[in-house]
Design an enzyme around this catalytic site. Structure first.
Site, PDB file in Angstrom:
ATOM      1  N   ASP A 275      -4.837   2.904  -3.444  1.00 31.82           N
ATOM      2  CA  ASP A 275      -3.468   2.375  -4.197  1.00 31.82           C
ATOM      3  C   ASP A 275      -2.415   2.392  -3.179  1.00 31.82           C
ATOM      4  O   ASP A 275      -2.301   3.249  -2.015  1.00 31.82           O
ATOM      5  CB  ASP A 275      -3.129   2.930  -5.508  1.00 31.82           C
ATOM      6  CG  ASP A 275      -4.250   2.824  -6.589  1.00 31.82           C
ATOM      7  OD1 ASP A 275      -5.208   2.240  -6.264  1.00 31.82           O
ATOM      8  OD2 ASP A 275      -4.111   3.394  -7.601  1.00 31.82           O
TER       9      ASP A 275
ATOM     10  N   HIS B 112      -5.061   7.111  -2.134  1.00 25.99           N
ATOM     11  CA  HIS B 112      -3.954   6.183  -1.649  1.00 25.99           C
ATOM     12  C   HIS B 112      -4.264   6.062  -0.194  1.00 25.99           C
ATOM     13  O   HIS B 112      -3.986   7.128   0.541  1.00 25.99           O
ATOM     14  CB  HIS B 112      -2.841   7.000  -1.969  1.00 25.99           C
ATOM     15  CG  HIS B 112      -2.429   7.144  -3.403  1.00 25.99           C
ATOM     16  ND1 HIS B 112      -3.090   8.163  -4.245  1.00 25.99           N
ATOM     17  CD2 HIS B 112      -1.853   6.478  -4.393  1.00 25.99           C
ATOM     18  CE1 HIS B 112      -2.677   8.150  -5.428  1.00 25.99           C
ATOM     19  NE2 HIS B 112      -1.991   6.841  -5.668  1.00 25.99           N
TER      20      HIS B 112
HETATM   21 ZN    ZN Z   1       0.350   3.640  -7.156  1.00 21.33          ZN
END
Ligand code: ZN
Length: 428
Positions: free
Chosen positions: A238, A380
């Site tokens: 993400d 991430h």
């Molecule tokens: Zn996020």
């Protein structure tokens, strides 16, 4: 006297020669057995199940196969037996269940032969599972014996020869699938365990068979390489794309022949076109993570639409394709979000908390220790520590039998049709 002695010497010499010859043929005969019995000293691993309480004592020894499918057939069979034993146990007496086994290989078949002593019915019984090692399926006695009629006739003749009329009558009625078979060397044994007799004796017959063993069968059931069932997992990233770290994540995936899914922020797409092209070109998937990482469940309708639509439009313009998945920031959603997302909502089953630890070892340990078939892993791609973790995770998961695929691919492999507005956390 001397003459007799000489005769005796000659006789002894003859006897010696005869013994030698017999021994020689005995060796030849022993080696020509067409079935092989694998005993406890073989290289097959074993599993022991020992349970003890005031009402029963269970002591089970069973083979443990590297072939997952065969192993689960064997395990489930014994599990079922143990379960029924426990049901049969009444609390007046302490009962015992003892199970031991032998393995017999014949043609492409492996027979797991269980020797069972079960005090609830006070019997020693023989139970066997026949595995067709070509497709690793359990097969019935009927399938095992190609010609049912012929086989039945042989069995009937044997029964009639061995037992009195009354017993023969009962035995002849036994269904072929209720036979329990045991093959040892070249003798085929049939025991009639399922007869409801009160005597502690199991009727049985046996006869010689002539089938040849396929030696590769044993190797096959005990080989790891081609028999590990494939597991699939989706790594997701993400908050990118990020100039510094996203390419490193992509590199780590490429090096390990793995694919990932990137949930990008609309606000970052236009500054990182090259990275996005690279993601797609290398077979990765891209999904939406909204435009500016707002909590979608707390937005008014207009802002909600802006967050999603602007990301979609920018992506369409730049990439010339549609965005199909949504990961709501913070995993936050409500009914309104679901109803108006226009895409499936992809959450996760393993949270690496990589943003918190920023520690490649911690991140990779967490994934490797918890990964299951069908999991979705949250990471991430805006941290170098995460890229470093992917370099550890990807080869380790592959070693464990996982294939690293995109979210859509994972759903497809698990035969799940992704639906708009529906929330998915895993595809286990
Ligand atoms: Zn996020």
């Amino acid at each position: 006297m001397l003459k007799i002695n000489k005769k005796l010497k000659t006789l002894l010499l003859y006897i010696f020669i005869i013994i030698l010859t017999l021994t020689f043929f005995k060796i030849i005969y022993d080696n020509s057995n067409f079935t092989s019995i694998v005993t406890k000293d073989s290289n097959i691993e074993e599993k022991k199940v020992i349970e003890k309480n005031d009402y029963y004592k269970i002591n089970v020894l069973m083979p443990k196969f590297d072939n997952i499918k065969i192993n689960s057939i064997c395990k489930n069979y014994i599990k079922g037996y143990i379960k029924n034993f426990k049901i049969r146990c009444d609390r007046k007496y302490k009962n015992t269940l003892t199970v031991d086994y032998n393995l017999v290989f014949l043609d492409k078949y492996m027979i797991i032969f269980f020797n069972i002593y079960d005090t609830t019915n006070n019997k020693r019984v023989n139970k066997s599972i026949i595995i067709d090692t070509l497709n690793n399926n359990k097969i019935s006695v009927e399938d095992f014996i190609d010609k049912k009629e012929e086989f039945n006739l042989i069995v009937k003749n044997k029964i009639n020869k061995k037992y009195s009329k009354d017993v023969s009558k009962i035995l002849n009625k036994v269904n072929i699938n209720n036979y329990d078979i045991f093959i040892k060397e070249n003798i085929f044994y049939i025991t009639f365990n399922d007869l409801k007799n009160n005597i502690n004796y199991v009727p049985n017959i046996n006869f010689k068979i002539s089938k040849k063993i396929n030696e590769s069968v044993f190797k096959e059931v005990n080989s790891k390489n081609n028999l590990i069932m494939k597991k699939y997992i989706a790594l997701t990233f993400d908050d990118g794309p990020n100039k510094e770290s996203t390419n490193q994540v992509i590199d780590a995936l490429v090096e390990n022949d793995a694919k990932g899914t990137f949930f990008v922020l609309g606000s970052r797409i236009k500054y990182n076109k090259e990275i996005m092209f690279r993601q797609i070109a290398l077979g990765n998937e891209v999904g939406s993570h909204s435009y500016s990482h707002k909590n979608l469940a707390r937005l008014n309708n207009k802002t909600f639409e802006e967050e999603l639509n602007s990301t979609n439009i920018i992506y369409n313009e730049i990439m010339g394709r549609k965005i199909n998945l949504l990961r709501p920031p913070y995993g936050s959603y409500n009914n309104y979000v679901c109803e108006n997302a226009g895409m499936p909502l992809i959450l996760w089953s393993i949270d690496t908390k990589d943003w918190l630890s920023r520690n490649a070892k911690k991140i990779s340990d967490h994934v490797i220790n918890n990964a299951k078939d069908g999991d979705i892993i949250l990471m991430h791609d805006i941290y170098l520590s995460t890229a470093e973790a992917v370099r550890i995770i990807a080869p380790e998961l592959k070693e464990k039998g996982f294939e690293l695929v995109t979210v859509s691919e994972l759903a497809r492999l698990k035969k799940i049709k992704l639906e708009k507005g529906k929330v998915y956390r895993n595809f286990n």
